[in-house]
Enzyme design. Structure first.
Site, PDB file in Angstrom:
ATOM      1  N   LYS A 190       3.504  -7.015   8.904  1.00  0.00           N
ATOM      2  CA  LYS A 190       3.178  -5.729   8.303  1.00  0.00           C
ATOM      3  C   LYS A 190       4.209  -4.705   8.758  1.00  0.00           C
ATOM      4  CE  LYS A 190      -0.864  -2.658   7.756  1.00  0.00           C
ATOM      5  NZ  LYS A 190      -2.282  -2.480   8.151  1.00  0.00           N
ATOM      6  N   GLY A 195       0.816  -1.192   0.000  1.00  0.00           N
ATOM      7  CA  GLY A 195       0.000   0.000   0.000  1.00  0.00           C
ATOM      8  C   GLY A 195       0.856   1.250   0.000  1.00  0.00           C
ATOM      9  N   ASP A 198     -13.967   0.149   9.496  1.00  0.00           N
ATOM     10  CA  ASP A 198     -13.835  -0.127   8.063  1.00  0.00           C
ATOM     11  C   ASP A 198     -14.327  -1.540   7.747  1.00  0.00           C
ATOM     12  OD1 ASP A 198     -13.268   0.507   5.416  1.00  0.00           O
ATOM     13  OD2 ASP A 198     -11.206  -0.226   5.535  1.00  0.00           O
ATOM     14  N   THR A 253       1.660   3.207   2.411  1.00  0.00           N
ATOM     15  CA  THR A 253       2.544   3.359   3.568  1.00  0.00           C
ATOM     16  C   THR A 253       3.044   2.045   4.137  1.00  0.00           C
ATOM     17  OG1 THR A 253       0.644   3.392   5.075  1.00  0.00           O
ATOM     18  CG2 THR A 253       1.405   5.512   4.224  1.00  0.00           C
TER      19      THR A 253
END
Length: 569
Positions: free
Chosen positions: A39, A19, A132, A21
């Site tokens: 991550k 992604g 989300d 960032t």
């Protein structure tokens, strides 16, 4: 460029996503002999102290939640100044990918909602909001578990100092669109929009642009669409309506109350689908639907779809092989600058493919479609999904399904037996590509998603490609020392693809399950080889049924004129 050194005690070896960032890897934690999801903040972004602190705060927040229906956070921190997070690695597929094939069977949709609600209840009980929730953030493990993931926008319930709108347009609650502080009721609305999509096979709110999506959330009522589905019990419609209420006070007071209602509906309707049924559906959706069709109202018998036997010895051998390959390549990288994932070839991996969101090709009846479907940018995908207005198209001829060619055997697959271990003798590279995409397993262990470049010790391996919309493809591959061993597979050759033209319009049911309303046709109808039933249903004209056989690699345009087929004799 990926991370090729160890992060804490975790060795990253397969890049899964990238992604703006962050970069997400599949990693191996040798001390605990397990795979993890790793991550990390990307490059210079990791040195932005404000972003790094927020990354750590969100990791600390998610780590509060310990529940079987929530992806667990194992550890987080900084390694040489680079923030990282290690979490549970789930072998499976996200709900968004599964819904590309259409709506879920009702009993499975109810089960997935129940499991997601349990996970959400646990998060809210810890004071954590997801913010989300959407199909892409519900993971369905191969063994039938449901897990909430990607709390990257999470916040505390009591945190009202962050009024910015977070989330995905089309799943935001109306009060979020208006800028109200986050609250548990907003998560429940997002869960309701996801449930509607499981039942209807299409998003609850559609729009070609972000503004149109937000306007639909504020003003469009999707619930009348559920009235067309006779197999959806009224109790489930009422649950969906309560979740999607525009007024937060009219929704469930909390996710625990939703869980209680779903359990009551499950018992009242006699739904028996659970993890075993979901596992069976993930392995072969068509077989599940056929089995359920033979026993109306019941889930497919779990015993017909046994879990794949685990082979600990082989898994240890493959993990040793992967570890040996990593050690060899890391040594090579130190000596000569060799990159683990193939350097510039993997410098900027493409985004996850949206394989099915493509417009149907315009071809004449019986003419082959030779060009494979092409993936589209996100904006085009949203525009394609937003086409909800029916378009009446005159038809010149009725369908001729009886002219379909006789079935032919599916393409022969290489021997899928156990791989034969070879004496260590150097390292080679497995190069795997598949159209449209596939998750890759080597001797039963997941190593990433195509296109894939995977170093392995010279030996023979069983390579398996899995995409939930296609039959599983397995072949035996021998890799020699210093050899680049390519494996290129078109999964389209294993299925049949159909474009439908229906006049004036109809709901399309395949093997008893709702697929889509045509026109417009949002993506090809993909069917596995073998017999299938097709029903076209129009509220005024009635229903028309046919049975036909699909052969592997078949591509056809099917035309139906309901005025001619259902005209009174």
């Amino acid at each position: 460029m990926g991370v090729h050194r160890r992060i804490a005690d975790i060795q990253p070896f397969a890049e899964l996503a990238r992604g703006p960032t962050t970069v997400v890897y599949k990693g191996y934690q040798r001390a605990l002999d397990r795979f993890v999801l790793l991550k990390v903040l990307r490059g210079a972004v990791g040195h932005d102290e404000a972003l790094a602190r927020r990354f750590e705060e969100e990791a600390r927040l998610i780590a509060r939640v310990q529940h079987p229906n929530v992806v667990a956070v194992y550890a987080f921190g900084r390694e040489d100044g680079q923030p990282y997070l290690a979490a549970e690695f789930v072998e499976g597929v996200d709900l968004r990918r599964l819904l590309e094939a259409g709506a879920l069977p009702v009993e499975l949709a109810a089960f997935v909602l129940l499991e997601a609600a349990r996970g959400l209840h646990a998060a809210h009980a810890c004071g954590v909001l997801h913010r989300d929730l959407k199909p892409a953030n519900l993971l369905l493990a191969h063994e039938g578990r449901v897990k909430l993931t990607d709390f990257g926008m999470a916040s505390l319930v009591e945190d009202d100092a962050a009024p910015e709108v977070r989330g995905t347009p089309g799943y935001l609650a109306p009060e979020q669109v208006r800028g109200a502080p986050p609250a548990p009721a907003a998560d429940l609305f997002s869960l309701g929009a996801t449930f509607f999509e499981m039942l209807a096979g299409r998003p609850a709110f559609a729009g070609a642009e972000t503004g149109a999506l937000l306007d639909a959330v504020l003003h469009h009522d999707p619930l009348p669409d559920l009235q067309r589905f006779a197999d959806v019990p009224e109790a489930l419609r009422q649950i969906c309506a309560r979740l999607l209420a525009r007024d937060p006070a009219a929704r469930y007071a909390d996710a625990g109350t939703l869980v209680a209602d779903l359990e009551a509906v499950r018992d009242a309707c006699g739904f028996t689908a659970g993890a075993a049924a979901l596992r069976a559906y993930l392995e072969d959706p068509d077989a599940y639907r056929r089995a359920a069709q033979k026993t109306p109202g019941a889930a497919a018998p779990p015993e017909r779809y046994p879990a794949s036997p685990r082979r600990p010895a082989r898994r240890r051998r493959v993990r040793y092989a992967l570890g040996l390959a990593l050690a060899v390549l890391l040594a090579g990288a130190v000596a000569g600058g060799v990159l683990l994932q193939g350097g510039a070839q993997r410098a900027a991996p493409p985004p996850a493919p949206e394989a099915l969101d493509v417009p149907p090709q315009q071809v004449a009846d019986d003419a082959p479609q030779t060009a494979p479907p092409q993936t589209e940018p996100e904006a085009a995908v949203a525009a394609e999904r937003a086409q909800t207005v029916r378009q009446d198209k005159p038809e010149a001829a009725p369908p001729a399904l009886q002219d379909l060619p006789e079935p032919t055997p599916a393409p022969a697959q290489a021997d899928s037996g156990a791989a034969v271990a070879a004496e260590p003798g150097g390292t080679g590279t497995l190069l795997v590509d598949a159209q449209p995409w596939a998750d890759v397993f080597v001797d039963g262990d997941s190593v990433g998603r195509t296109p894939l470049r995977q170093p392995l010790p010279a030996a023979a391996y069983r390579v398996t490609l899995k995409n939930p919309l296609f039959p599983t493809h397995t072949r035996r591959v021998e890799i020699g020392a210093g050899e680049d061993r390519p494996v290129n597979v078109s999964l389209w050759s294993l299925v049949g693809r159909f474009s439908l033209q229906v006049s004036p319009w109809a709901d399309v049911l395949v093997d008893g399950a709702f697929w889509d309303t045509v026109p417009p046709q949002r993506h090809p109808l993909i069917l596995r080889p073998g017999p299938h039933t097709l029903r076209l249903r129009h509220p005024a004209l009635g229903a028309w049924d046919t049975t036909f056989t699909v052969r592997a690699g078949e591509e056809r345009l099917l035309r139906f004129n309901l005025n001619a087929l259902l005209r009174p004799r």
